[in-house]
Design an enzyme around this catalytic site. Structure first.
Site, PDB file in Angstrom:
ATOM      1  N   GLU A  85       4.166 -10.722 103.483  1.00 52.36           N
ATOM      2  CA  GLU A  85       3.880  -9.286 103.420  1.00 52.36           C
ATOM      3  C   GLU A  85       4.853  -8.532 104.329  1.00 52.36           C
ATOM      4  O   GLU A  85       5.017  -8.880 105.501  1.00 52.36           O
ATOM      5  CB  GLU A  85       2.441  -9.009 103.857  1.00 52.36           C
ATOM      6  N   CYS A 149      -7.223  -8.255 105.575  1.00 53.93           N
ATOM      7  CA  CYS A 149      -5.859  -8.765 105.767  1.00 53.93           C
ATOM      8  C   CYS A 149      -4.925  -7.624 106.171  1.00 53.93           C
ATOM      9  O   CYS A 149      -4.239  -7.694 107.194  1.00 53.93           O
ATOM     10  CB  CYS A 149      -5.351  -9.415 104.481  1.00 53.93           C
TER      11      CYS A 149
END
Length: 209
Positions: A85, A149
């Site tokens: 990410e 998250c």
């Protein structure tokens, strides 16, 4: 002269929803068995799927260890690859956590920037890890999902001036084993440390706490 030891903190998440066994924490435990390079102290933590705990725990981990890098690992039921990410988002947190809670403001840090990028070049890390020929596919994402998250990633990026990373893993067996995920995390974090060390001189943190 011997280089000082450096700390790396890696977190996985506890159970939530359909994930009675959270692949992220299993993968982090596999990484702990493997360890990282000489001179690096690896500290692993299981993080409950609770917004308020994250808001307390993440700053505490940074304060306790003064780490070179913190890597958060989470599970994504939609993922079929190991996903790096690039950034965390501040707003849009509507999903209830394990305590049936979500932030009233629906954001991580009131008044914080909408998005914070990791200082780590995830495209470069992805290319390097892919070139190693592991039996795991690694991809890139710019959307960590606006749940715990993403919330954890943004909280950590804000705390660390971008010296954090987030890795999404698929559920166990879909398609990777715990051992494969552990080896992939080891390779990814080693490459992140290399990239970080080479870019160290360019980092100029203006963020005040």
């Amino acid at each position: 002269m011997e280089k000082p030891r450096r700390a790396v903190v890696v977190t996985g998440f506890g159970p939530f929803g359909e994930h009675a066994v959270n692949a992220s924490w299993i993968a982090v435990q596999e990484l702990e068995k493997l360890g990282l390079r000489d001179g690096v102290d690896l500290h692993v933590y299981e993080v409950p799927v609770e917004y308020q705990t994250v808001q307390r725990l993440i700053p505490a981990l940074w304060k306790k260890h003064s780490p070179q890098l913190v890597v958060h690992v989470g599970v994504s039921g939609m993922a079929t690859t190991v996903t790096l990410e690039k950034c965390g988002h501040n707003v849009g947190y509507k999903g209830l956590d394990n305590c049936r809670f979500c932030p009233g403001s629906q954001c991580c840090v009131e008044g914080g920037p909408e998005c914070i990028d990791s200082i780590i070049d995830m495209d470069l890390v992805c290319r390097r890890v892919s070139a190693l020929g592991l039996d795991v596919t690694v991809t890139i994402s710019k959307d960590a999902g606006r749940y715990l998250c993403d919330f954890t990633y943004y909280t950590s990026l804000y705390q660390s001036c971008g010296r954090s990373a987030f890795v999404h893993v698929p559920p166990l067996g879909k398609p990777y084993s715990a051992e494969q995920l552990g080896r992939a995390l080891q390779a990814i974090i080693e490459e992140m440390l290399d990239v970080l060390e080479h870019s160290e001189d360019k980092i100029n943190c203006q963020h005040e706490h």
